[in-house]
Scaffold this motif. Structure first.
Motif, PDB file in Angstrom:
ATOM      1  N   TYR A  22       0.835  -1.203   0.000  1.00  0.00           N
ATOM      2  CA  TYR A  22       0.000   0.000   0.000  1.00  0.00           C
ATOM      3  C   TYR A  22       0.870   1.254   0.000  1.00  0.00           C
ATOM      4  O   TYR A  22       1.788   1.377   0.818  1.00  0.00           O
ATOM      5  CB  TYR A  22      -0.901   0.027   1.242  1.00  0.00           C
ATOM      6  N   ILE A  73       0.422   5.003   0.848  1.00  0.00           N
ATOM      7  CA  ILE A  73      -0.587   5.771   1.574  1.00  0.00           C
ATOM      8  C   ILE A  73      -0.130   7.217   1.766  1.00  0.00           C
ATOM      9  O   ILE A  73       0.925   7.472   2.348  1.00  0.00           O
ATOM     10  CB  ILE A  73      -0.875   5.129   2.949  1.00  0.00           C
ATOM     11  N   ILE A 129      -4.167  11.880   7.834  1.00  0.00           N
ATOM     12  CA  ILE A 129      -4.318  10.620   7.106  1.00  0.00           C
ATOM     13  C   ILE A 129      -5.806  10.359   6.895  1.00  0.00           C
ATOM     14  O   ILE A 129      -6.649  10.751   7.711  1.00  0.00           O
ATOM     15  CB  ILE A 129      -3.653   9.458   7.886  1.00  0.00           C
ATOM     16  N   THR A 130      -6.167   9.716   5.789  1.00  0.00           N
ATOM     17  CA  THR A 130      -7.579   9.414   5.558  1.00  0.00           C
ATOM     18  C   THR A 130      -8.021   8.262   6.462  1.00  0.00           C
ATOM     19  O   THR A 130      -7.198   7.491   6.972  1.00  0.00           O
ATOM     20  CB  THR A 130      -7.830   9.009   4.100  1.00  0.00           C
ATOM     21  N   LYS A 179      -9.583   5.629   5.506  1.00  0.00           N
ATOM     22  CA  LYS A 179      -9.211   4.402   4.802  1.00  0.00           C
ATOM     23  C   LYS A 179      -7.731   4.092   5.006  1.00  0.00           C
ATOM     24  O   LYS A 179      -7.347   2.949   5.267  1.00  0.00           O
ATOM     25  CB  LYS A 179      -9.515   4.551   3.311  1.00  0.00           C
ATOM     26  N   GLY A 180      -6.900   5.138   4.907  1.00  0.00           N
ATOM     27  CA  GLY A 180      -5.470   4.938   5.088  1.00  0.00           C
ATOM     28  C   GLY A 180      -5.131   4.452   6.479  1.00  0.00           C
ATOM     29  O   GLY A 180      -4.295   3.549   6.661  1.00  0.00           O
ATOM     30  N   TYR A 182      -1.238   6.505  15.221  1.00  0.00           N
ATOM     31  CA  TYR A 182      -1.555   5.330  14.407  1.00  0.00           C
ATOM     32  C   TYR A 182      -1.591   4.048  15.230  1.00  0.00           C
ATOM     33  O   TYR A 182      -2.170   3.044  14.805  1.00  0.00           O
ATOM     34  CB  TYR A 182      -0.522   5.148  13.289  1.00  0.00           C
ATOM     35  N   ALA A 233       2.788  -1.369   4.289  1.00  0.00           N
ATOM     36  CA  ALA A 233       2.406   0.012   3.961  1.00  0.00           C
ATOM     37  C   ALA A 233       3.647   0.877   3.798  1.00  0.00           C
ATOM     38  O   ALA A 233       4.615   0.748   4.548  1.00  0.00           O
ATOM     39  CB  ALA A 233       1.505   0.592   5.046  1.00  0.00           C
ATOM     40  N   LEU A 262       4.296   4.853   3.712  1.00  0.00           N
ATOM     41  CA  LEU A 262       3.645   6.131   3.976  1.00  0.00           C
ATOM     42  C   LEU A 262       4.441   7.273   3.368  1.00  0.00           C
ATOM     43  O   LEU A 262       5.666   7.350   3.526  1.00  0.00           O
ATOM     44  CB  LEU A 262       3.504   6.356   5.485  1.00  0.00           C
ATOM     45  N   ASP A 312       0.778  13.358  -1.116  1.00  0.00           N
ATOM     46  CA  ASP A 312       0.198  12.279  -1.917  1.00  0.00           C
ATOM     47  C   ASP A 312       1.333  11.398  -2.436  1.00  0.00           C
ATOM     48  O   ASP A 312       2.394  11.906  -2.791  1.00  0.00           O
ATOM     49  CB  ASP A 312      -0.590  12.856  -3.096  1.00  0.00           C
ATOM     50  N   ILE A 360      -3.517   4.914  -1.795  1.00  0.00           N
ATOM     51  CA  ILE A 360      -4.510   5.672  -1.043  1.00  0.00           C
ATOM     52  C   ILE A 360      -4.094   7.136  -1.109  1.00  0.00           C
ATOM     53  O   ILE A 360      -3.115   7.546  -0.482  1.00  0.00           O
ATOM     54  CB  ILE A 360      -4.593   5.203   0.430  1.00  0.00           C
ATOM     55  N   ASN A 381      -4.103  11.420  -1.043  1.00  0.00           N
ATOM     56  CA  ASN A 381      -4.333  12.449  -0.041  1.00  0.00           C
ATOM     57  C   ASN A 381      -3.948  13.793  -0.655  1.00  0.00           C
ATOM     58  O   ASN A 381      -3.480  13.863  -1.793  1.00  0.00           O
ATOM     59  CB  ASN A 381      -3.510  12.161   1.227  1.00  0.00           C
TER      60      ASN A 381
END
Length: 289
Positions: A3, A5, A15-16, A18-19, A49, A78, A80, A84, A108, A110
């Motif tokens: 992912y 993110i 962070i979203t 979903k993220g 998180y 993930a 990060l 974006d 994902i 942003n």
């Protein structure tokens, strides 16, 4: 699954949903730590998180990518990225490595500076090619970004200038001696970028070139976009060279043709009451500087 993110531009809470849900389920979570920063550090992100983060510096991402991809074919990993994942700096190489290794990936998205820059009032579809302004050294003083600004200005387009970040950089001596000693982090300010542009303008003037910009060209300085203490200042290039916008990260815009609505918006953040007084009207719907 691997992912990618986006974390947005402000702090841990950007962070979203979903993220965040994905971060909590992953076996490993990497934090890309060299193209941008948030206003909070790694510890604050880990607390919010509820996960341990592995810092992924430039060396890891570019030279040890296999370590990031390890096991991502049988578990979730993930990666990060501030802003974006495919905003100002792409991570296409990591995507291609994943695909070649038979690993699925998902992005994902942003907010990034590429779209959040609209907060200053300039219309996003009036922007041309984005440029990066790098720190000059005693022996390396590139001016190529000026030529791209000129190309945009010739088309009447605004130019978003992303300002240099130096994180985990080695001096030439330490690099040659193989010593893992790193220089203090440096983040270019709007005033430093404006000073370099002013020097280029003077160099081009002395060469007799047609100038793309001058000391009186209207520019916009932005600091910490997306944070509660974000700052926006519109003024001439000369004025921005003496503006202190505080801590990082900074960006700058060199304006092209301005719609009257854009001018009205820039007045809200003018560095001085007379900062925009010398704009020229080229027709009923266009200003320039």
């Amino acid at each position: 699954m691997l992912y990618f993110i986006g974390l947005g531009l402000g702090d841990a809470k950007d962070i979203t949903v979903k993220g965040l849900e994905i971060v909590k389920q992953c076996s490993r979570v990497y934090l890309e730590a060299y193209t941008s920063i948030l206003t909070v550090g790694k510890d604050a992100l880990e607390e919010y998180y509820g996960r341990e983060l592995i810092l992924a510096d430039r060396d890891m991402v570019e030279q040890e990518a296999d370590e990031i991809l390890k096991g991502a074919d049988v578990s979730d990993v993930a990666f990060l990225v501030v802003g974006d994942p495919f905003g100002a700096t792409t991570h296409s190489d990591l995507v291609l490595r994943a695909v070649n290794a038979g690993i699925q990936y998902r992005v994902i998205h942003n907010a990034s500076i590429m779209n959040a820059v609209g907060c200053c009032g300039l219309q996003l579809y009036n922007f041309g090619e984005t440029v990066s302004i790098v720190f000059w050294t005693d022996t390396w003083r590139p001016e190529s970004f000026y030529d791209k600004i000129k190309k945009n200005r010739d088309l009447g387009m605004h130019t978003l200038c992303l300002l240099d970040i130096k994180v985990k950089e080695q001096s030439m001596e330490n690099l040659m001696r193989g010593r893992k000693i790193y220089e203090p982090a440096r983040f270019m300010t709007v005033s430093q970028a404006a000073e370099q542009l002013l020097e280029i303008v003077q160099n081009r003037r002395e060469r007799g070139d047609d100038l793309a910009i001058s000391e009186e060209t209207i520019c916009v300085g932005l600091a910490r976009v997306g944070a509660e203490d974000q700052v926006i200042r519109a003024g001439t290039l000369r004025q921005l060279a003496s503006c202190d916008l505080g801590g990082p990260l900074h960006s700058m815009i060199v304006t092209g043709h301005l719609h009257p609505l854009e001018v009205d918006m820039l007045r809200l953040s003018a560095a001085t009451p007379d900062a925009l007084q010398d704009l020229r009207m080229t027709d009923s719907s266009t200003y320039t500087s």
